[in-house]
Design a protein around this motif. Sequence first.
Motif, PDB file in Angstrom:
ATOM      1  N   LEU A 155      53.633  36.387  39.997  1.00  0.00           N
ATOM      2  CA  LEU A 155      53.542  37.633  41.357  1.00  0.00           C
ATOM      3  C   LEU A 155      55.204  38.289  41.488  1.00  0.00           C
ATOM      4  N   VAL A 156      54.765  39.649  42.055  1.00  0.00           N
ATOM      5  CA  VAL A 156      56.479  40.002  41.779  1.00  0.00           C
ATOM      6  C   VAL A 156      56.279  41.235  43.291  1.00  0.00           C
ATOM      7  N   ASP A 157      57.508  40.053  43.838  1.00  0.00           N
ATOM      8  CA  ASP A 157      56.736  40.344  45.233  1.00  0.00           C
ATOM      9  C   ASP A 157      58.709  42.069  45.881  1.00  0.00           C
ATOM     10  N   ARG A 158      57.904  42.113  47.213  1.00  0.00           N
ATOM     11  CA  ARG A 158      58.655  43.437  47.898  1.00  0.00           C
ATOM     12  C   ARG A 158      58.491  44.272  46.605  1.00  0.00           C
ATOM     13  N   ILE A 159      57.793  44.745  46.401  1.00  0.00           N
ATOM     14  CA  ILE A 159      57.246  45.924  45.100  1.00  0.00           C
ATOM     15  C   ILE A 159      57.525  47.251  45.454  1.00  0.00           C
ATOM     16  N   TYR A 160      57.862  47.575  47.332  1.00  0.00           N
ATOM     17  CA  TYR A 160      57.734  48.395  47.569  1.00  0.00           C
ATOM     18  C   TYR A 160      59.402  49.358  46.886  1.00  0.00           C
ATOM     19  N   HIS A 161      59.991  48.854  46.648  1.00  0.00           N
ATOM     20  CA  HIS A 161      60.928  48.962  45.768  1.00  0.00           C
ATOM     21  C   HIS A 161      60.603  50.177  44.604  1.00  0.00           C
ATOM     22  N   LEU A 162      59.743  48.860  44.310  1.00  0.00           N
ATOM     23  CA  LEU A 162      59.145  50.445  42.959  1.00  0.00           C
ATOM     24  C   LEU A 162      58.740  51.767  43.260  1.00  0.00           C
ATOM     25  N   ASP A 163      57.527  51.329  44.469  1.00  0.00           N
ATOM     26  CA  ASP A 163      57.167  52.581  44.449  1.00  0.00           C
ATOM     27  C   ASP A 163      57.963  53.801  45.078  1.00  0.00           C
ATOM     28  N   ARG A 164      59.464  53.274  45.669  1.00  0.00           N
ATOM     29  CA  ARG A 164      59.997  54.307  45.785  1.00  0.00           C
ATOM     30  C   ARG A 164      60.423  55.131  44.166  1.00  0.00           C
ATOM     31  N   GLY A 165      60.219  54.757  43.200  1.00  0.00           N
ATOM     32  CA  GLY A 165      60.334  55.329  42.292  1.00  0.00           C
ATOM     33  C   GLY A 165      59.791  55.220  40.837  1.00  0.00           C
ATOM     34  N   TYR A 166      58.763  54.605  41.132  1.00  0.00           N
ATOM     35  CA  TYR A 166      58.006  55.090  39.901  1.00  0.00           C
ATOM     36  C   TYR A 166      56.432  55.243  40.379  1.00  0.00           C
ATOM     37  N   GLU A 167      56.064  56.623  39.839  1.00  0.00           N
ATOM     38  CA  GLU A 167      54.933  56.769  40.401  1.00  0.00           C
ATOM     39  C   GLU A 167      53.583  56.331  39.529  1.00  0.00           C
ATOM     40  N   HIS A 168      52.733  55.722  40.603  1.00  0.00           N
ATOM     41  CA  HIS A 168      51.423  54.945  39.820  1.00  0.00           C
ATOM     42  C   HIS A 168      51.856  53.978  39.006  1.00  0.00           C
ATOM     43  N   LEU A 169      52.813  53.128  39.016  1.00  0.00           N
ATOM     44  CA  LEU A 169      53.752  51.886  38.007  1.00  0.00           C
ATOM     45  C   LEU A 169      52.015  51.651  37.657  1.00  0.00           C
ATOM     46  N   ASP A 170      51.795  50.790  38.253  1.00  0.00           N
ATOM     47  CA  ASP A 170      50.564  49.260  38.237  1.00  0.00           C
ATOM     48  C   ASP A 170      48.945  50.337  38.111  1.00  0.00           C
ATOM     49  N   GLU A 171      48.716  51.266  38.207  1.00  0.00           N
ATOM     50  CA  GLU A 171      47.784  52.094  37.611  1.00  0.00           C
ATOM     51  C   GLU A 171      48.289  52.732  36.212  1.00  0.00           C
ATOM     52  N   LYS A 172      49.518  53.549  35.442  1.00  0.00           N
ATOM     53  CA  LYS A 172      49.647  53.011  34.421  1.00  0.00           C
ATOM     54  C   LYS A 172      49.862  52.102  33.605  1.00  0.00           C
ATOM     55  N   LEU A 173      50.277  50.909  33.997  1.00  0.00           N
ATOM     56  CA  LEU A 173      50.172  49.047  32.928  1.00  0.00           C
ATOM     57  C   LEU A 173      48.751  48.982  32.885  1.00  0.00           C
ATOM     58  N   ALA A 174      47.997  48.954  33.839  1.00  0.00           N
ATOM     59  CA  ALA A 174      46.374  48.919  33.606  1.00  0.00           C
ATOM     60  C   ALA A 174      45.786  49.660  32.175  1.00  0.00           C
ATOM     61  N   ARG A 175      46.191  50.809  32.543  1.00  0.00           N
ATOM     62  CA  ARG A 175      45.558  52.077  31.810  1.00  0.00           C
ATOM     63  C   ARG A 175      46.122  51.133  30.162  1.00  0.00           C
ATOM     64  N   LEU A 176      47.496  50.922  30.065  1.00  0.00           N
ATOM     65  CA  LEU A 176      48.177  50.400  28.791  1.00  0.00           C
ATOM     66  C   LEU A 176      47.369  49.279  28.247  1.00  0.00           C
ATOM     67  N   GLY A 177      46.486  48.078  29.131  1.00  0.00           N
ATOM     68  CA  GLY A 177      45.722  47.203  28.651  1.00  0.00           C
ATOM     69  C   GLY A 177      46.490  45.976  29.621  1.00  0.00           C
ATOM     70  N   ALA A 178      48.329  46.125  30.645  1.00  0.00           N
ATOM     71  CA  ALA A 178      48.124  45.340  31.082  1.00  0.00           C
ATOM     72  C   ALA A 178      47.159  44.841  31.968  1.00  0.00           C
ATOM     73  N   ARG A 179      47.210  43.086  31.982  1.00  0.00           N
ATOM     74  CA  ARG A 179      46.360  42.593  32.963  1.00  0.00           C
ATOM     75  C   ARG A 179      47.668  42.436  34.594  1.00  0.00           C
ATOM     76  N   VAL A 180      47.516  43.583  35.000  1.00  0.00           N
ATOM     77  CA  VAL A 180      48.162  43.641  36.698  1.00  0.00           C
ATOM     78  C   VAL A 180      47.732  44.132  37.646  1.00  0.00           C
ATOM     79  N   ARG A 181      47.464  43.699  39.124  1.00  0.00           N
ATOM     80  CA  ARG A 181      46.915  43.894  40.161  1.00  0.00           C
ATOM     81  C   ARG A 181      47.314  43.628  41.055  1.00  0.00           C
ATOM     82  N   ARG A 182      47.870  44.879  42.151  1.00  0.00           N
ATOM     83  CA  ARG A 182      48.655  45.120  43.664  1.00  0.00           C
ATOM     84  C   ARG A 182      47.828  44.647  44.211  1.00  0.00           C
ATOM     85  N   VAL A 183      48.294  43.178  44.936  1.00  0.00           N
ATOM     86  CA  VAL A 183      48.065  42.432  46.415  1.00  0.00           C
ATOM     87  C   VAL A 183      48.447  43.113  47.205  1.00  0.00           C
ATOM     88  N   ARG A 184      47.913  42.532  48.392  1.00  0.00           N
ATOM     89  CA  ARG A 184      48.327  43.956  49.635  1.00  0.00           C
ATOM     90  C   ARG A 184      49.005  41.696  50.004  1.00  0.00           C
TER      91      ARG A 184
END
Length: 417
Positions: free
Chosen positions: A388-417
Motif C-alpha cells: 500500500l503506497v500512501d501519499r500518492i498525491y506526489h505521483l499525481d503531480r508528475g505521472y498522468e493516469h499512472l494507475d490506469e496505465k499500469l492496469a492496462r499493462l496487467g498490473a494488479r493496482v487499485r487507487r483507494v481513497r
Amino acid sequence: MDKLLIEGGSPLKGEVAISGAKNAALPILCAALLSKEPLHLTNLPDLNDVRTMLKLLAQMGVKVHRESANSVTLDGSTIDNPVAPYEMVKTMRAAILVLGPLVARVGDARVSLPGGCAIGARPVDQHIKGLQSMGAEVTVEHGYVHAKVPRLRGARLFTDMVTVTGTENLMMAACLADGETVIENAAREPEVVDLANCLVSMGAQISGAGTDVIRIRGVAQLHGATHRVMPDRIETGTYLCAAAATGGQIRLTGTSSCYLDSVIDKLMDAGCEITPEREAIRLQAPRRLTAVSLRTAPYPAFPTDMQAQFMAINCVANGTAVIRETIFENRYMHAVELARLGADIKIDGNTAVVRGVERLEGATVMATDLRASASLVIAGLVAQGETLVDRIYHLDRGYEHLDEKLARLGARVRRVR
Ligand code: EPZ
C-alpha cells in the motif's frame, strides 16, 4: 488522501502511450507571459502541476482556454497582477519559472521563494544573479523575490552549476532584453531545447540550445504560436524500469529513445533487450536483472530523475550496485521505504550500496517526493503480496493516469481513497 494498493508478481505486458513531458510543459506554459498573442499548446500532460501552473497564470491575468485535457490556448495580452503568491508556489517549485518572463514582459515581478522540498534546499540564487547581470534590481524580502527593471539588457551569464530551470528562466528573460545574451554552462536537457523551439516559433532569436552555450538576441516582442510538447522521457524511463523489474515485455508509444541513451545503456547492462522504433520503444526483460551501478549528472549523463527508479530495480537484481547521486543533497528518502519491503540498502552520504535480494515482501510504504513514489510503485509491482503506497498525491503531480496505465499493462493496482 489517496493510496495505491498493489498486488505484486505480475510481469507487465502490452502497450501504453507516453504523455507530454511535465518538465517541458511547465516552462513552456510560462512562455505565454512573453507574448500579447495566443500560445496554443498540444500534447500537454494532464497533471496536477500543470493545473497548478494554469491557475497561477490565470490569477496574473492570462486567459486560459482549455480545449481538452491535453490542449490549451493561453492569451497573455493582459497581465494585471505580476505576482506568484506563496500559497501556490509552495505546492509547486517550478512556479519560479514565471520570474524571468514577468520581468522581461512587465518589468516588475514578485515571486514567492519556492522554499526547499523533500529532495533538497533548491535555492534559486543563479536565477537571481542572472537577472541582476541583465540589469534587474532584485530584492528578497519576506520570502518574496521582487525584481524590477524598465527593460532588461543582454549580458554574458555564467551559472555556477548547471541549472535546468535557471537556464530556462534566463533564456526566457533574454528573449525580450535589449541586445544579445550568452548563457555559458547552460543546461543541455532536452526540455530546455523544447522550450527554445517553442520560443523560436514565437519569434525569439535563439541559437545553441542543447549545448552549454546558448545565445539569445533580444527582440521587441514575441508573437503567438502553436507548439506540441515533447514526450516525457522520465515517464518513458519509469515504465521501462517497471517492465524490467517485473520480467515483462512492453511497448511504449508516442515517445522515443533518443533522449534516454544513458538510461537505455543501463537497462541493457541489466540484461534487457531494448528495440527503439520511430515513435515508440520496446523492452523485453530478462528472467532476472543484473545489478547496475550508476552516477547521476546533468544531461546527457544519467538523469537524477531516474535514480530512485533504478534503485528499485537494483533491489531485486542479481549482484550489488553502487549508486551516486551528485545533483541533490537528499534524494535517498525512498531507500528507507524500500527497506520496509525487504531491500538491502546502505546509504553513506551521496552513495547508496544496493545488494539485490531474491524477493521483496509487500508492506505499507509512504511516498515522499515524485520520483521516490515511482520507485515504491515499481518495488510494489515485484514484491510478494500486497503493497500500500500512501501519499500518492506526489505521483499525481508528475505521472498522468499512472494507475490506469499500469492496469492496462496487467498490473494488479487499485487507487483507494
Ligand atoms: C529541474 O529542477 C527539474 N524540474 C527536476 O525535476 C530535475 O530533477 C532537475 O532539474 C535536475 O535535472 C523541472 O524542470 C520543473 P536544477 P531544477 O536547478 O531546475 C542547484 C522532477 O522530479 N541550484 O537543475 O530546480 C540545485 O540545488 C523534478 O520532475 C542552486 O544551487 O534543478 C541542485 O543541487 C525534481 N542554485 C542543482 O543546482 C540555483 O539557483 C541542479 O538543480 C539553481 C540550482
